[in-house]
Design an enzyme around this catalytic site. Structure first.
Site, mmCIF file in Angstrom:
data_model
loop_
_atom_site.group_PDB
_atom_site.id
_atom_site.type_symbol
_atom_site.label_atom_id
_atom_site.label_comp_id
_atom_site.label_asym_id
_atom_site.label_seq_id
_atom_site.Cartn_x
_atom_site.Cartn_y
_atom_site.Cartn_z
ATOM 1 N N CYS A 8 45.683 27.082 47.489
ATOM 2 C CA CYS A 8 46.665 27.224 48.570
ATOM 3 C C CYS A 8 46.529 26.012 49.490
ATOM 4 O O CYS A 8 46.015 24.974 49.065
ATOM 5 C CB CYS A 8 46.503 28.555 49.308
ATOM 6 N N ASN A 11 42.765 27.047 51.910
ATOM 7 C CA ASN A 11 41.670 27.681 51.149
ATOM 8 C C ASN A 11 40.861 28.662 52.017
ATOM 9 O O ASN A 11 39.668 28.834 51.831
ATOM 10 C CB ASN A 11 40.752 26.638 50.500
ATOM 11 N N CYS A 13 42.899 31.681 53.432
ATOM 12 C CA CYS A 13 43.639 32.961 53.441
ATOM 13 C C CYS A 13 44.004 33.424 52.034
ATOM 14 O O CYS A 13 43.440 34.396 51.527
ATOM 15 C CB CYS A 13 44.917 32.852 54.281
ATOM 16 N N ARG A 14 44.949 32.750 51.376
ATOM 17 C CA ARG A 14 45.500 33.254 50.113
ATOM 18 C C ARG A 14 44.631 32.980 48.892
ATOM 19 O O ARG A 14 44.340 33.895 48.107
ATOM 20 C CB ARG A 14 46.907 32.653 49.876
ATOM 21 N N SER A 15 44.215 31.703 48.691
ATOM 22 C CA SER A 15 43.526 31.407 47.418
ATOM 23 C C SER A 15 42.131 32.039 47.310
ATOM 24 O O SER A 15 41.772 32.505 46.218
ATOM 25 C CB SER A 15 43.499 29.896 47.121
ATOM 26 N N ASP A 124 52.580 32.349 53.289
ATOM 27 C CA ASP A 124 51.419 31.969 54.100
ATOM 28 C C ASP A 124 51.257 32.978 55.249
ATOM 29 O O ASP A 124 52.129 33.072 56.105
ATOM 30 C CB ASP A 124 51.685 30.551 54.645
HETATM 31 P P1 4NP Z 1 46.050 29.436 53.335
HETATM 32 O O1 4NP Z 1 46.546 29.652 54.848
HETATM 33 O O2 4NP Z 1 46.720 28.189 52.855
HETATM 34 O O3 4NP Z 1 46.519 30.674 52.635
HETATM 35 O O4 4NP Z 1 44.541 29.319 53.418
HETATM 36 C C1 4NP Z 1 46.455 28.684 55.843
HETATM 37 C C2 4NP Z 1 45.256 28.456 56.452
HETATM 38 C C3 4NP Z 1 45.164 27.531 57.476
HETATM 39 C C4 4NP Z 1 46.298 26.844 57.875
HETATM 40 C C5 4NP Z 1 47.517 27.077 57.258
HETATM 41 C C6 4NP Z 1 47.590 27.997 56.236
HETATM 42 N N1 4NP Z 1 46.198 25.930 58.954
HETATM 43 O O5 4NP Z 1 47.267 25.382 59.350
HETATM 44 O O6 4NP Z 1 45.104 25.671 59.455
#
Ligand code: 4NP
Length: 160
Positions: A8, A11, A13-15, A124
């Protein structure tokens, strides 16, 4: 053995949630030894961090934990992993930008395996709330179930 990398943006939240859900299914089906599972992010803002507490809460409720530490996706991952699974189309484009012509990894969207929305993305949830994380869990749970069945078929036909 099949090596799978979930990717993602951050790294956190989702992945790592996809990694945990997929690994948990392999354990429950007694096939954990047939898979190497990992996750990574296309951005490097959170390197070394544990998953977001909301992703961890979602799985704790279901009786398992996420212990992954965030790391950045790199071109080296193409030589390590058979499957690279992107959460959304931006992640997919960022992965493909690093890909060379001789890459053998299969690069796919997570929801390729979601019978309810084969063209969809995993949204997201970072700026959302627990409801958004539960929604992401439902998508990942459904998709990982189908994906594991697909990879088990591949293992039984390829003899890998
Ligand atoms: P992820 O979510 O891609 O599912 O881990 C996010 C985590 C952090 C951020 C954006 C999306 N950020 O902007 O810091």
């Amino acid at each position: 053995m099949i090596k799978v990398l979930f990717v993602c943006l951050g790294n956190i939240c989702r992945s790592p949630l996809a990694e945990g859900v997929f690994r948990q299914k392999t354990i429950e089906q007694d096939v954990g030894h047939l898979f190497h599972v990992d996750s990574a992010g296309t951005a490097s803002y959170h390197i070394g961090a544990l998953p977001d507490e909301r992703s961890r809460a979602v799985v704790l409720k279901r009786g398992f934990e996420l212990t992954h530490k965030a790391r950045a996706f790199s071109a080296k991952d193409f030589s390590e992993f058979n499957y690279i699974i992107a959460m959304d189309k931006n992640n997919l484009n960022n992965i493909k930008r690093l890909m060379s012509d001789d890459t053998n990894s299969k690069v796919l969207l997570m929801r390729h395996f979601d019978m309810l929305a084969k063209d969809g993305e995993v949204p997201d949830p970072y700026y959302g709330d627990m409801k958004d994380f539960e929604h992401v869990y439902d998508i990942l749970n459904r998709s990982c179930e189908v994906m594991l069945g697909y990879l088990m078929d591949e293992l039984s036909t390829s003899g890998r």
